[in-house]
Scaffold this active site. Structure first.
Site, short mmCIF file in Angstrom:
data_model
loop_
_atom_site.label_atom_id
_atom_site.label_comp_id
_atom_site.label_asym_id
_atom_site.label_seq_id
_atom_site.Cartn_x
_atom_site.Cartn_y
_atom_site.Cartn_z
CE LYS A 16 -52.21 -3.19 82.94
NZ LYS A 16 -52.72 -4.50 82.44
NE ARG A 91 -54.99 -4.56 90.96
CZ ARG A 91 -54.27 -5.08 89.97
NH1 ARG A 91 -54.89 -5.67 88.96
NH2 ARG A 91 -52.95 -5.03 89.97
NE ARG A 126 -48.61 -12.88 80.50
CZ ARG A 126 -49.21 -12.14 81.42
NH1 ARG A 126 -49.28 -10.84 81.28
NH2 ARG A 126 -49.74 -12.72 82.49
NE ARG A 160 -46.07 -14.98 84.12
CZ ARG A 160 -46.48 -13.70 84.05
NH1 ARG A 160 -45.85 -12.84 83.26
NH2 ARG A 160 -47.50 -13.27 84.78
NE ARG A 171 -54.55 -12.65 85.93
CZ ARG A 171 -53.43 -12.76 85.20
NH1 ARG A 171 -53.01 -13.95 84.81
NH2 ARG A 171 -52.77 -11.68 84.84
#
Length: 215
Positions: A16, A91, A126, A160, A171
């Site tokens: 996204k 969300r 990432r 990350r 998550r």
């Protein structure tokens, strides 16, 4: 003039942020997330910004009613005069309903559909450019030249390290519990589009571009 708002939905690791940035350049619309909004808001001297700062400083979840008010205020600001690309908001179903009822806009939704296994691998791989924020991935999207950002030429690329597998799984579970009900909600509202986010970055970008031409 009715604002044009494109909502990007999808699990962590679905791209996204990457494709929101691409759309922002192509459409000349601000690409914003609740994190971006919060960081700007806490610099202001208002009752809402002080309340927000207190939640964030204590590591507490910001209540939906406060999130809704802050996002609405930001979307009505001059920075979003023509509209924006929203990444990470709404969300929850509660936030989605508030948004529809309180924001006068032409809303389209793009859902980045991605399997859990691929999402986990993407998140674990990432890293990003500290200078310009460009996101890369060890498995799917490396810089053209090792250690050098394609976007700005910086050598300051940061992994990350906070993304461990247990945290990622938690998550993803939270996402599927809170966010997936919105898929059915937005389908009923119309202008809902699904992208196969498991494809290559270029194929996803092409698919998104094709959708945007129709909305």
């Amino acid at each position: 003039m009715i604002k044009r708002i494109i909502i990007l939905m999808g699990p962590p690791g679905s791209g996204k942020g990457t494709h929101g940035a691409i759309l922002s350049k192509d459409l000349f619309l601000s690409h914003i997330s609740t994190g971006d909004i919060f960081r700007k808001m806490i610099q202001e001297d208002t009752a809402e910004s002080k309340m927000l700062a207190s939640y964030m400083n204590e590591g507490k979840l910001v209540p939906s009613d406060l999130v809704n008010k802050i996002v609405r205020k930001y979307i009505l600001s001059d920075e979003c005069k023509s509209g924006c690309i929203l990444d990470g908001y709404p969300r929850t179903l509660e936030q989605a309903e508030y948004f529809i009822e309180n924001i006068d806009a032409d809303i389209s939704t793009i859902f980045f559909n991605l399997d859990n296994d691929v999402a986990i691998k993407r998140i674990l791989g990432r890293f990003n450019c500290v200078s310009c924020g460009r996101i890369y991935n060890e498995y799917f999207d490396k810089p053209s030249k090792a250690g050098v950002c394609d976007e700005c030429g910086s050598h300051d690329l940061l992994a990350r390290l906070d993304d461990d597998q247990d945290t990622i799984v938690a998550r993803l579970d939270e996402y599927r519990k809170e966010t997936l009900p919105m898929v059915e909600y937005y389908k009923k509202k119309g202008k809902f589009h699904i992208v196969n986010a498991g494809q290559s970055k270029q194929k996803v970008a092409d698919e998104v571009a094709s959708i945007v031409k129709k909305i």
